[in-house]
Design a protein around this motif. Structure first.
Motif, short mmCIF file in Angstrom:
data_model
loop_
_atom_site.label_atom_id
_atom_site.label_comp_id
_atom_site.label_asym_id
_atom_site.label_seq_id
_atom_site.Cartn_x
_atom_site.Cartn_y
_atom_site.Cartn_z
N LEU A 1 0.83 -1.20 0.00
CA LEU A 1 0.00 0.00 0.00
C LEU A 1 0.86 1.26 0.00
O LEU A 1 0.50 2.26 -0.61
CB LEU A 1 -0.94 0.01 1.20
N ASP A 2 2.00 1.19 0.65
CA ASP A 2 2.88 2.36 0.70
C ASP A 2 3.53 2.62 -0.65
O ASP A 2 3.60 3.76 -1.09
CB ASP A 2 3.93 2.18 1.78
N ILE A 3 4.01 1.58 -1.31
CA ILE A 3 4.68 1.81 -2.60
C ILE A 3 3.68 2.01 -3.74
O ILE A 3 4.08 2.35 -4.85
CB ILE A 3 5.66 0.67 -2.95
N SER A 4 2.39 1.83 -3.46
CA SER A 4 1.38 2.04 -4.50
C SER A 4 1.19 3.51 -4.83
O SER A 4 0.56 3.84 -5.83
CB SER A 4 0.05 1.44 -4.06
N GLY A 5 1.71 4.39 -4.01
CA GLY A 5 1.57 5.81 -4.27
C GLY A 5 0.37 6.45 -3.61
O GLY A 5 0.08 7.62 -3.87
N LEU A 6 -0.35 5.70 -2.79
CA LEU A 6 -1.48 6.28 -2.07
C LEU A 6 -1.00 7.33 -1.08
O LEU A 6 0.10 7.20 -0.51
CB LEU A 6 -2.23 5.19 -1.31
#
Length: 139
Positions: free
Chosen positions: A38-43
């Motif tokens: 979730l963190d590296i997804s750009g959210l």
């Protein structure tokens, strides 16, 4: 327990291994993966922590639904529950002092431990200007 009453005699070790795998191993690893992805997804950060709680809530809800839909009390358990009158009251009558003492010691320990903030130093001393994944990897 349900698995002890309904399982085969030879499946005990396998059931205990699965319990520890998913309870003590798989769950924390899955939480780390969900957080990282979730963190590296750009959210944005305000959606990352909400997403972590959403995934955890959905898994907990699935476990609760499966518990109520698939698990039934055995005849032995139902019979024993009908015969156990006043068991909880008798338990607390004899063990209220050790239970109260243990609860108070844990309360005092938590006040001292979290009051001194000794366990926060490594997390909050990480670089605050970078993304959240950098502070995770630092710890």
């Amino acid at each position: 327990t349900h698995s002890a009453e309904s399982g085969n005699a030879g499946d005990g070790a396998r059931n205990v291994a699965l319990l520890y795998l998913f309870g003590s191993g798989g769950g924390p690893v899955l939480c780390d993966f969900v957080t990282f992805f979730l963190d590296i997804s750009g959210l944005p950060p305000q959606f990352v922590w909400r997403g972590i709680f959403l995934v955890g809530s959905l898994l907990s809800l699935a476990g609760l639904v499966l518990r109520f839909l698939t698990t039934q009390n055995s005849k032995q358990f139902t019979k024993a529950a009908k015969q156990a009158k006043g068991t909880r009251r008798n338990f607390f009558r004899y063990y209220w002092r050790p239970l109260l003492g243990t609860a108070l010691i844990w309360l005092l320990f938590d006040i001292v431990e979290y009051g001194l903030k000794q366990n926060d130093a490594a997390i909050f001393s990480a670089d605050e200007s970078g993304p959240y994944r950098n502070s995770i990897l630092t710890v």
